[in-house]
Design an enzyme around this catalytic site. Sequence first.
Site, short mmCIF file in Angstrom:
data_model
loop_
_atom_site.label_atom_id
_atom_site.label_comp_id
_atom_site.label_asym_id
_atom_site.label_seq_id
_atom_site.Cartn_x
_atom_site.Cartn_y
_atom_site.Cartn_z
N GLU A 1 9.84 -1.66 4.34
CA GLU A 1 9.03 -1.80 3.17
C GLU A 1 10.03 -1.43 2.20
O GLU A 1 10.18 -1.90 1.23
CB GLU A 1 7.55 -0.96 3.53
CG GLU A 1 6.50 -1.19 4.02
CD GLU A 1 5.49 -0.23 4.44
OE1 GLU A 1 4.55 -1.16 4.30
OE2 GLU A 1 6.08 0.94 4.47
N LYS B 1 4.98 6.28 1.21
CA LYS B 1 5.30 5.37 2.63
C LYS B 1 5.41 5.36 4.00
O LYS B 1 6.61 6.35 4.41
CB LYS B 1 5.49 3.84 2.34
CG LYS B 1 4.77 3.48 0.57
CD LYS B 1 5.83 2.09 0.11
CE LYS B 1 5.26 1.16 1.49
NZ LYS B 1 3.65 0.89 2.32
N GLY B 2 5.30 4.90 5.25
CA GLY B 2 5.56 4.76 6.05
C GLY B 2 4.06 5.10 6.62
O GLY B 2 4.93 5.39 8.57
N GLY C 1 0.65 -1.22 -0.05
CA GLY C 1 0.06 -0.22 -0.17
C GLY C 1 1.23 1.52 -0.15
O GLY C 1 1.83 1.13 0.06
C1 5RP Z 1 2.90 1.78 6.79
C2 5RP Z 1 2.65 2.29 4.97
C3 5RP Z 1 1.63 1.50 4.65
O1 5RP Z 1 1.23 0.82 3.24
C4 5RP Z 1 0.63 2.70 4.19
O2 5RP Z 1 0.25 3.96 6.06
C5 5RP Z 1 -0.75 2.67 3.59
O3 5RP Z 1 -1.46 1.84 4.42
P1 5RP Z 1 -3.10 1.74 4.62
O4 5RP Z 1 -3.23 0.49 3.72
O5 5RP Z 1 -3.19 1.13 6.53
O6 5RP Z 1 -3.54 2.88 3.83
O7 5RP Z 1 3.76 1.97 4.51
O8 5RP Z 1 4.70 1.71 6.87
#
Ligand code: 5RP
Length: 240
Positions: free
Chosen positions: A117, A108-109, A96
């Site tokens: 990741e 991301k993060g 994601g």
């Molecule tokens: C985690 C991430 C996730 O992929 C990103 O925060 C998206 O999260 P979600 O799918 O719950 O909206 O980078 O470190």
Amino acid sequence: MLSQNEQKELVGKGSIDALVEKGLIFSGMKLGLGTGSTAMHAVKRVAELISNGTLKDIKVASTSFQTTIACENFGIPVYSLNSPQLNGELDLAIDGADEVAPSGNVIKGGGAALLNEKIVAYNAKKYVIITDESKVVSGLGTKFPLPVEIIDGARVSVVKKLEALGAKCTIREGVRKCGPVITDNGNQIVDCLWQNDVDPEKMEDELNKIVGVVENGFFTKNKPIVFVAHADGKLESRGL
Ligand code: 5RP
């Protein structure tokens, strides 16, 4: 109209099915699995395809404790990227994102898992981002703060340098845990809201030159195939 959670489910399941149909997810492959609520739908779909016999002998690299626990619960075998089975490389990784630009650059993060990741993303031959439509933006980092993973001993000096680069910095606080969020690798997160547009490709390298920065959430070096789920129920793919 689909809610955001319904869009996450649509893109998680639909992307895996489309990638299987295109032969990009296949039996015997080495697969990186991402973190977050969207990625969990993809993990679940992989598990379903393993249990119905569509996919066999999949070797998975996980990006977080969350993903490892989900894989264990679903019976998906997880390997270290260092294991002889994975040998430091993956056929494809899927994850994601928090913001997705038209260039394919992403932030991301949001779940503090950016370091693992990125290790998984940058060691995959093909990279796939799955998102609902709310994360699609024209420019990165002025609405969603960029997560930067730092070493505690350099917290003050790193924050000063990030501020000098134009970031408004917040140390991420835990929920039902006093004090800062501690990442899966024992570090802390500074969330950086950029006051002006920044060049993510330059900034990804620039930030990692600061002593005490472990990694940052700009992902610009392995351009992904992007799947976007829309509220009208359409599943869009870019670069497939
Ligand atoms: C985690 C991430 C996730 O992929 C990103 O925060 C998206 O999260 P979600 O799918 O719950 O909206 O980078 O470190």
